[in-house]
Motif scaffolding. Structure first.
Motif, PDB file in Angstrom:
ATOM      1  N   TYR A 218      44.439  73.570 -45.042  1.00  0.00           N
ATOM      2  CA  TYR A 218      43.169  73.184 -45.673  1.00  0.00           C
ATOM      3  C   TYR A 218      43.339  73.143 -47.179  1.00  0.00           C
ATOM      4  O   TYR A 218      44.361  73.568 -47.718  1.00  0.00           O
TER       5      TYR A 218
ATOM      6  N   ASP B  42      42.345  74.845 -49.511  1.00  0.00           N
ATOM      7  CA  ASP B  42      42.635  76.101 -50.227  1.00  0.00           C
ATOM      8  C   ASP B  42      44.050  76.604 -49.926  1.00  0.00           C
ATOM      9  O   ASP B  42      44.352  77.768 -50.150  1.00  0.00           O
TER      10      ASP B  42
ATOM     11  N   HIS C 258      45.430  77.390 -47.378  1.00  0.00           N
ATOM     12  CA  HIS C 258      45.572  78.305 -46.255  1.00  0.00           C
ATOM     13  C   HIS C 258      46.052  77.506 -45.050  1.00  0.00           C
ATOM     14  O   HIS C 258      45.482  76.481 -44.717  1.00  0.00           O
TER      15      HIS C 258
ATOM     16  N   ALA D 156      46.060  76.777 -41.473  1.00  0.00           N
ATOM     17  CA  ALA D 156      45.298  77.124 -40.278  1.00  0.00           C
ATOM     18  C   ALA D 156      46.122  76.924 -39.014  1.00  0.00           C
ATOM     19  O   ALA D 156      45.935  77.617 -38.031  1.00  0.00           O
TER      20      ALA D 156
ATOM     21  N   HIS E 149      42.482  84.834 -31.055  1.00  0.00           N
ATOM     22  CA  HIS E 149      41.435  85.567 -31.773  1.00  0.00           C
ATOM     23  C   HIS E 149      40.607  84.617 -32.624  1.00  0.00           C
ATOM     24  O   HIS E 149      40.990  83.458 -32.844  1.00  0.00           O
ATOM     25  N   SER E 150      39.492  85.124 -33.086  1.00  0.00           N
ATOM     26  CA  SER E 150      38.650  84.314 -33.959  1.00  0.00           C
ATOM     27  C   SER E 150      39.415  84.002 -35.248  1.00  0.00           C
ATOM     28  O   SER E 150      39.999  84.892 -35.850  1.00  0.00           O
ATOM     29  N   GLY E 151      39.444  82.748 -35.633  1.00  0.00           N
ATOM     30  CA  GLY E 151      40.195  82.352 -36.823  1.00  0.00           C
ATOM     31  C   GLY E 151      41.639  82.007 -36.520  1.00  0.00           C
ATOM     32  O   GLY E 151      42.420  81.731 -37.424  1.00  0.00           O
ATOM     33  N   ALA E 152      41.977  81.968 -35.255  1.00  0.00           N
ATOM     34  CA  ALA E 152      43.366  81.670 -34.871  1.00  0.00           C
ATOM     35  C   ALA E 152      43.703  80.202 -35.076  1.00  0.00           C
ATOM     36  O   ALA E 152      44.876  79.834 -35.164  1.00  0.00           O
ATOM     37  N   GLY E 153      42.681  79.347 -35.110  1.00  0.00           N
ATOM     38  CA  GLY E 153      42.925  77.916 -35.329  1.00  0.00           C
ATOM     39  C   GLY E 153      42.537  77.038 -34.149  1.00  0.00           C
ATOM     40  O   GLY E 153      42.879  75.860 -34.114  1.00  0.00           O
ATOM     41  N   LYS E 154      41.771  77.604 -33.197  1.00  0.00           N
ATOM     42  CA  LYS E 154      41.394  76.839 -32.001  1.00  0.00           C
ATOM     43  C   LYS E 154      40.544  75.624 -32.378  1.00  0.00           C
ATOM     44  O   LYS E 154      40.834  74.498 -31.962  1.00  0.00           O
ATOM     45  N   SER E 155      39.504  75.863 -33.163  1.00  0.00           N
ATOM     46  CA  SER E 155      38.607  74.758 -33.528  1.00  0.00           C
ATOM     47  C   SER E 155      39.351  73.717 -34.358  1.00  0.00           C
ATOM     48  O   SER E 155      39.150  72.519 -34.192  1.00  0.00           O
ATOM     49  N   THR E 156      40.218  74.192 -35.240  1.00  0.00           N
ATOM     50  CA  THR E 156      40.987  73.268 -36.068  1.00  0.00           C
ATOM     51  C   THR E 156      41.834  72.344 -35.201  1.00  0.00           C
ATOM     52  O   THR E 156      41.904  71.136 -35.440  1.00  0.00           O
TER      53      THR E 156
ATOM     54  N   GLU F 284      39.748  66.153 -38.809  1.00  0.00           N
ATOM     55  CA  GLU F 284      40.715  66.551 -39.834  1.00  0.00           C
ATOM     56  C   GLU F 284      42.023  65.818 -39.541  1.00  0.00           C
ATOM     57  O   GLU F 284      42.281  65.418 -38.408  1.00  0.00           O
TER      58      GLU F 284
HETATM   59  N1  LIG Z   1      37.010  73.334 -43.423  1.00  0.00           N
HETATM   60  C1  LIG Z   1      37.788  74.401 -43.658  1.00  0.00           C
HETATM   61  N2  LIG Z   1      38.227  74.635 -44.912  1.00  0.00           N
HETATM   62  C2  LIG Z   1      39.026  75.694 -45.158  1.00  0.00           C
HETATM   63  N3  LIG Z   1      39.426  76.558 -44.232  1.00  0.00           N
HETATM   64  C3  LIG Z   1      39.023  76.384 -42.960  1.00  0.00           C
HETATM   65  C4  LIG Z   1      38.179  75.301 -42.605  1.00  0.00           C
HETATM   66  N4  LIG Z   1      37.937  75.366 -41.282  1.00  0.00           N
HETATM   67  C5  LIG Z   1      38.600  76.443 -40.834  1.00  0.00           C
HETATM   68  N5  LIG Z   1      39.249  77.063 -41.819  1.00  0.00           N
HETATM   69  C6  LIG Z   1      40.099  78.250 -41.692  1.00  0.00           C
HETATM   70  O1  LIG Z   1      41.101  77.972 -40.761  1.00  0.00           O
HETATM   71  C7  LIG Z   1      41.328  79.069 -39.916  1.00  0.00           C
HETATM   72  C8  LIG Z   1      41.165  78.679 -38.472  1.00  0.00           C
HETATM   73  O2  LIG Z   1      39.788  78.399 -38.235  1.00  0.00           O
HETATM   74  P1  LIG Z   1      39.245  77.890 -36.834  1.00  0.00           P
HETATM   75  O3  LIG Z   1      40.085  76.756 -36.420  1.00  0.00           O
HETATM   76  O4  LIG Z   1      37.806  77.644 -36.968  1.00  0.00           O
HETATM   77  O5  LIG Z   1      39.528  79.153 -35.899  1.00  0.00           O
HETATM   78  P2  LIG Z   1      38.916  79.503 -34.469  1.00  0.00           P
HETATM   79  O6  LIG Z   1      38.146  78.345 -33.986  1.00  0.00           O
HETATM   80  O7  LIG Z   1      40.104  79.841 -33.651  1.00  0.00           O
HETATM   81  O8  LIG Z   1      38.034  80.708 -34.680  1.00  0.00           O
HETATM   82  C9  LIG Z   1      40.351  80.144 -40.342  1.00  0.00           C
HETATM   83  O9  LIG Z   1      41.046  81.064 -41.175  1.00  0.00           O
HETATM   84  C10 LIG Z   1      39.316  79.401 -41.123  1.00  0.00           C
HETATM   85  O10 LIG Z   1      38.816  80.211 -42.166  1.00  0.00           O
END
Ligand SMILES: Nc1ncnc2c1ncn2[C@@H]1O[C@H](COP(=O)(O)OP(=O)(O)O)[C@@H](O)[C@H]1O
Ligand SMILES: [Mg+2]
Lengths: 330, 225
Positions: free
Chosen positions: B11, B13, B15, B17, B36-43, B52
């Motif tokens: 992303y 920043d 970071h 993902a 876990h939450s924040g693992a990157g599933k949604s990404t 994205e």
């Molecule tokens: N639009 C974004 N901009 C910056 N960081 C993001 C964005 N979306 C998600 N992240 C970061 O990417 C990581 C994975 O997020 P996400 O895919 O939502 O995880 P999950 O769905 O597994 O909980 C997290 O650390 C989140 O903070």
């Protein structure tokens, strides 16, 4: 919930109704498309009417913008009508040299009629000119009191082509006749009027260009705000695969409606202005014994104005909506 | 159908993902993504939907290179995919019926015409009686099921679901999973992100486990811990 079997039945029934590959291709017959568009058109209209205050305000601004150039063009068509009316009696007067005899004068006068560009030529002798003049000013005995006649003999012409340019050309040619000392063209002021008319035309065009540009901003901004208000909705539609043009459709109708409504209101205002002016002009016109009446409001012009408004509204909405919808990302 | 080839997503920043993810899911296959939450599933799901773009690596979905997809192709690409969003993404000024009809409307169907399919989809998620309601009048679980009905109504060839059972009790979760299994049986490719370990364990499908953006385990069905 249904079992897989029930679902399969459902699916095969659906498949008969619409081909399987209809997923990405629009399965549109003309009547279906018309139905879809009618629905969008109606919901756009409902949305506009749900905020009557701001919709009316926008319509009014569009109408007034369209009204200004429309009135200028109207003024110009009236001016042209005046020109045409007076052109029919354009006259050229040839004043003859002092030594020219009456018989020579008549000869010149008759020779002028041999061409095709002069329709009438009347010879007025110096004596007749003086008696006409004294009759006109009401001094019947002026002829006796004057020892010499100060007036020259003259020939009065009516040109066939009364257009100012043609008259001017003719006058120049007549200047070459040796017996002629001075030429007076009655239509000089008509030429000035014509120059004013073409100036107004140029101003009208420039104003129209500015107004069109301004309308693009007004309608564009209205559409921008409407899109801004429905941002979340647009985002969702994009997520499930709606194209920009699909999302833009209701906004195109909005632009079209604003243009149409603005055009119609402009026509109404124009009619009111013309009626008001006609009323006060009637007296003045009677003074000039003219059959002239203010024009500029006919069905053709009204339709043109409404059509122009609609075209501007739709185009402005298209440009604005595609630009602002593109900027929204899920 | 879906092929990740060392895909990373960073992303703005900086970071990371997702890092160097590689896996492939074929037609008619169903898989879970857990972690876990924040693992990157949604990404990961967002990459498939072209919400994205991958920072590096290649992602091919249904023959389309998603990393190189043009703006114009995105809409058509998304129409091939039915998605259940974690936050529902419903239209709150439209009825349940109209929400579910949206994908069909986009394809050029008239709403009334789409009726049979919309009702079939609502029936599958047990919401046929709510077609005239508005999303606001529904519970979180009901809204989620509206989202599921919308995802399946156009019979997509890929279904993505981000925590589809997050707001559902176990019985409803099982029902929803059964709907998904029906689609799997007709050749649809399904990818379900979930952190509901018990659900995943019970269903015994292929499971991709993410940990801090890395694919740490690709557990095939039939193998248990
Ligand atoms: N639009 C974004 N901009 C910056 N960081 C993001 C964005 N979306 C998600 N992240 C970061 O990417 C990581 C994975 O997020 P996400 O895919 O939502 O995880 P999950 O769905 O597994 O909980 C997290 O650390 C989140 O903070
Ligand atoms: Mg998530």
């Amino acid at each position: 919930m249904r079992g897989p079997h029930a679902r399969d039945q459902q699916m095969s029934r659906d498949q008969r109704a619409t081909p399987r590959n209809s997923r990405s291709v629009s399965p549109g017959s003309a009547s279906r498309l018309a139905q879809v568009h009618r629905d969008i058109a109606l919901s756009s209209l409902r949305r506009m009417l749900s905020t009557p205050g701001s919709s009316l305000m926008t319509t009014f601004v569009i109408a007034v913008s369209l009204l200004l150039p429309a009135l200028l063009f109207g003024l110009n068509s009236n001016l042209n009508a005046v020109l045409r009316e007076f052109q029919d009696n354009a006259r050229i007067t040839l004043y003859l040299e002092e030594g020219v005899t009456n018989s020579r004068g008549l000869e010149v006068s008759e020779s002028l009629l041999t061409g095709t560009d002069i329709s009438t030529a009347v010879y007025i002798s110096a004596d007749q000119a003086l008696s006409d003049f004294s009759a006109a000013v009401g001094l019947e005995n002026l002829t006796q009191e004057l020892t010499t006649n100060p007036l020259p003999a003259a020939i009065v012409l009516t040109p066939n082509n009364a257009a100012p340019a043609a008259v001017a050309a003719l006058a120049e040619r007549l200047q070459a006749i040796p017996e002629v000392s001075l030429i007076q063209v009655d239509s000089v002021w008509l030429q000035r009027l014509e120059a004013i008319s073409s100036l107004i035309d140029v101003i009208g065009r420039a104003l129209m260009a500015i107004v069109v540009l301004g309308l693009f901003f007004i309608v564009g901004n209205t559409i921008k705000l409407a899109i801004e208000n429905r941002k979340d909705e647009i985002r969702v539609i994009k997520l499930v695969g709606g194209t920009d043009i699909f999302i833009a459709r209701p906004f195109l109708y909005t632009g079209l409606y604003f243009g149409l409504a603005g055009g119609m209101l402009a026509c109404l205002l124009q009619a009111i202005v013309l009626i008001a002016f006609n009323f006060s002009l009637r007296e003045l016109i009677q003074l000039y014994e003219s059959s002239f009446e203010l024009r500029g409001f006919d069905i053709g012009n009204a339709l043109l104005l409404i059509l122009l408004g609609a075209a501007i509204g739709w185009t402005a909405a298209l440009l604005a909506s595609l630009r602002h919808i593109r900027a929204i990302n899920p | 159908m879906i092929k990740f080839d060392s895909v990373s997503k960073r992303y703005l920043d900086r970071h990371e993902a997702l890092s160097a993810i590689s896996f492939e899911i074929s037609k008619g296959e169903m898989a879970f993504i857990s972690g876990h939450s924040g693992a990157g599933k949604s990404t990961l799901l967002k990459l498939i939907l072209a919400i994205e773009k991958p920072s590096t690596g290649q992602l091919v979905v249904n023959g389309v290179n998603v990393g190189r997809i043009s703006r114009r192709q995105i809409a058509a690409h998304r129409r091939q995919i039915g998605t259940v969003f974690q936050d529902h993404q419903l239209l709150y000024d439209r009825s349940v019926f109209d929400n579910v009809a949206l994908p069909l409307e986009i394809c050029g169907y008239h709403r009334q015409e789409a009726g049979r399919r919309v009702r079939a989809a609502l029936d599958k998620v047990g919401l046929l009686s709510k077609e005239r309601s508005y999303p606001e009048a529904l519970s979180g679980g009901e809204q989620q099921r509206v989202g599921i009905a919308r995802a399946v109504v156009n019979r997509p060839c890929i279904i993505l679901a981000d925590e589809p059972t997050g707001n559902l009790d176990p019985d409803l979760s099982a029902e929803v999973m059964r709907v998904f299994e029906q689609f799997k049986s007709v050749g649809v490719c399904l990818l379900v992100a979930s952190h509901d370990a018990s659900l995943i364990q019970r269903l015994n499908y292929r499971t991709l486990i993410l940990h801090e953006g890395r694919l740490c385990e690709d557990r095939m069905p039939g193998t248990s811990r």
